[in-house]
Design a protein around this motif. Sequence first.
Motif, short mmCIF file in Angstrom:
data_model
loop_
_atom_site.label_atom_id
_atom_site.label_comp_id
_atom_site.label_asym_id
_atom_site.label_seq_id
_atom_site.Cartn_x
_atom_site.Cartn_y
_atom_site.Cartn_z
N THR A 201 -16.80 55.07 21.69
CA THR A 201 -17.72 55.37 22.79
C THR A 201 -17.82 54.20 23.76
O THR A 201 -18.33 53.14 23.44
CB THR A 201 -19.12 55.69 22.24
OG1 THR A 201 -19.02 56.76 21.31
CG2 THR A 201 -20.06 56.09 23.36
N GLU A 202 -17.25 54.42 24.95
CA GLU A 202 -17.36 53.46 26.06
C GLU A 202 -17.46 54.28 27.34
O GLU A 202 -16.48 54.46 28.07
CB GLU A 202 -16.13 52.54 26.11
CG GLU A 202 -16.00 51.58 24.96
CD GLU A 202 -17.04 50.46 25.03
OE1 GLU A 202 -17.66 50.31 26.09
OE2 GLU A 202 -17.21 49.76 24.01
N PRO A 203 -18.64 54.84 27.65
CA PRO A 203 -18.76 55.77 28.77
C PRO A 203 -18.33 55.20 30.11
O PRO A 203 -17.94 55.95 31.01
CB PRO A 203 -20.26 56.10 28.77
CG PRO A 203 -20.75 55.77 27.40
CD PRO A 203 -19.91 54.61 26.96
N GLU A 204 -18.37 53.88 30.27
CA GLU A 204 -18.04 53.31 31.57
C GLU A 204 -16.54 53.12 31.77
O GLU A 204 -16.10 52.78 32.86
CB GLU A 204 -18.75 51.96 31.73
CG GLU A 204 -20.27 52.08 31.77
CD GLU A 204 -20.93 50.74 32.00
OE1 GLU A 204 -20.20 49.73 32.10
OE2 GLU A 204 -22.17 50.70 32.09
N ILE A 205 -15.75 53.35 30.71
CA ILE A 205 -14.30 53.21 30.83
C ILE A 205 -13.69 54.59 31.03
O ILE A 205 -13.99 55.53 30.31
CB ILE A 205 -13.71 52.54 29.57
CG1 ILE A 205 -14.25 51.11 29.44
CG2 ILE A 205 -12.19 52.53 29.63
CD1 ILE A 205 -13.74 50.39 28.23
N TYR A 206 -12.82 54.69 32.02
CA TYR A 206 -12.18 55.97 32.33
C TYR A 206 -10.76 55.95 31.77
O TYR A 206 -9.87 55.32 32.33
CB TYR A 206 -12.15 56.18 33.85
CG TYR A 206 -11.87 57.60 34.25
CD1 TYR A 206 -12.89 58.55 34.27
CD2 TYR A 206 -10.59 58.00 34.61
CE1 TYR A 206 -12.64 59.85 34.65
CE2 TYR A 206 -10.34 59.30 34.98
CZ TYR A 206 -11.36 60.23 35.00
OH TYR A 206 -11.10 61.52 35.36
N LEU A 207 -10.54 56.61 30.64
CA LEU A 207 -9.24 56.62 29.96
C LEU A 207 -8.35 57.71 30.54
O LEU A 207 -7.88 58.60 29.84
CB LEU A 207 -9.43 56.82 28.46
CG LEU A 207 -10.25 55.76 27.73
CD1 LEU A 207 -10.36 56.10 26.25
CD2 LEU A 207 -9.60 54.39 27.90
N ASP A 208 -8.08 57.64 31.83
CA ASP A 208 -7.28 58.67 32.50
C ASP A 208 -5.81 58.49 32.14
O ASP A 208 -5.25 57.40 32.25
CB ASP A 208 -7.45 58.55 34.02
CG ASP A 208 -6.70 59.64 34.75
OD1 ASP A 208 -6.62 60.74 34.19
OD2 ASP A 208 -6.20 59.39 35.86
N GLY A 209 -5.17 59.60 31.69
CA GLY A 209 -3.74 59.57 31.41
C GLY A 209 -3.36 59.02 30.05
O GLY A 209 -2.17 58.83 29.77
N ILE A 210 -4.31 58.76 29.16
CA ILE A 210 -3.99 58.26 27.82
C ILE A 210 -3.27 59.36 27.02
O ILE A 210 -3.61 60.53 27.10
CB ILE A 210 -5.27 57.83 27.08
CG1 ILE A 210 -5.90 56.63 27.79
CG2 ILE A 210 -4.98 57.48 25.64
CD1 ILE A 210 -5.06 55.40 27.74
N ASP A 211 -2.27 58.97 26.23
CA ASP A 211 -1.53 59.92 25.40
C ASP A 211 -1.91 59.72 23.94
O ASP A 211 -1.52 58.75 23.31
CB ASP A 211 -0.02 59.71 25.60
CG ASP A 211 0.80 60.82 24.92
OD1 ASP A 211 0.19 61.68 24.24
OD2 ASP A 211 2.03 60.82 25.09
N PHE A 212 -2.71 60.68 23.42
CA PHE A 212 -3.12 60.68 22.01
C PHE A 212 -2.42 61.80 21.25
O PHE A 212 -2.98 62.36 20.30
CB PHE A 212 -4.64 60.86 21.88
CG PHE A 212 -5.43 59.61 22.11
CD1 PHE A 212 -5.27 58.52 21.28
CD2 PHE A 212 -6.35 59.53 23.14
CE1 PHE A 212 -6.03 57.37 21.46
CE2 PHE A 212 -7.10 58.38 23.35
CZ PHE A 212 -6.93 57.29 22.51
#
Length: 322
Positions: A201-212
């Motif tokens: 949980t890190e609401p201020e970080i935008y993990l756009d395009g991460i590949d999980f």
Amino acid sequence: MTEKRSYHWLDTVEGLSLVGAVLGTGAGFVFQQVMYASAPVTLALVMNFVNRQRHHQQMQQQTIDRIANARLEVERQVELQVQDLREETLSREQQQPTAVAAFDIAPLENQVQALQAHVQQPMAAVSSLEGQMKDLAAQIAAIAAQSGGHLGNNLNNVAVEIPPLSPTNDATAERTNQFWQQYESGERSFVGINLAGADLTEPEIYLDGIDFSNANLEAAVLTAMNLGATTFAGANLKGAQLDNVNFARANLVGANLVDANLRGANLRGANLNGADLQGADLAYADLTQARLDGAKLDNANFFRTRQVGTEMPMVPVRVGGV
């Protein structure tokens, strides 16, 4: 002028030749001499041929002149129209205001994302508190059952332990720290990573395009995370805390979301084809234009879920409870 005089002379000679031919013909009959008629007739025929050629050339020249005049007229009209169009264009350009410089929307997008994160934080806190209340209610019910109904007499002697907000062991914490270190170093591909039970949980970080893709995130906590346009194809998210997560345009094809908490999640345009959502909580979620072909939705909770433009499979779902 000389040409007209030449034509007039030819017409005169042709007329005289015809008169001569007539007179010669008459003289030939009177004097029984063919020569009186043959010469004028020959001359008349020659002059007729010459006049025909002259008329043909004259008609041809007139046709050429007409074509040339027509072409000149068309070119003149086109030139006038082009000139009018050029003047009208210049006039409009002078009337228009100076073009506005290209606007950079990146800072605006960052502000919107930050605002979204701040808005989602209270919702995440409420969801966390709700989970603690459920656990507390379950413990109270168990204590009541063990006390045989004498809860009032024994409640003061019972110490109720509230579980921590982020229960993780050392190994999980180490894997979580490694993940963030790799992310901060620029890594965006985490295919098959094991983050089971991790609290990301890190609401201020935008993990756009991460590949999980194919990652193990069972029971992981990603409350109110910004995961737009991320890839979770084939990932294990069973029982994960995904409430208020931003999954807009995310790839969740074939993901395991059994019993996952997706309350209030943004799934606009997400691809959930073949995903397993059995027992998942999608209350208040936004599934606008999401794709759910082949998805398993048995006993999923769709209370007040937004489903604009979404084709829902015909399966038993829960829509009447919070």
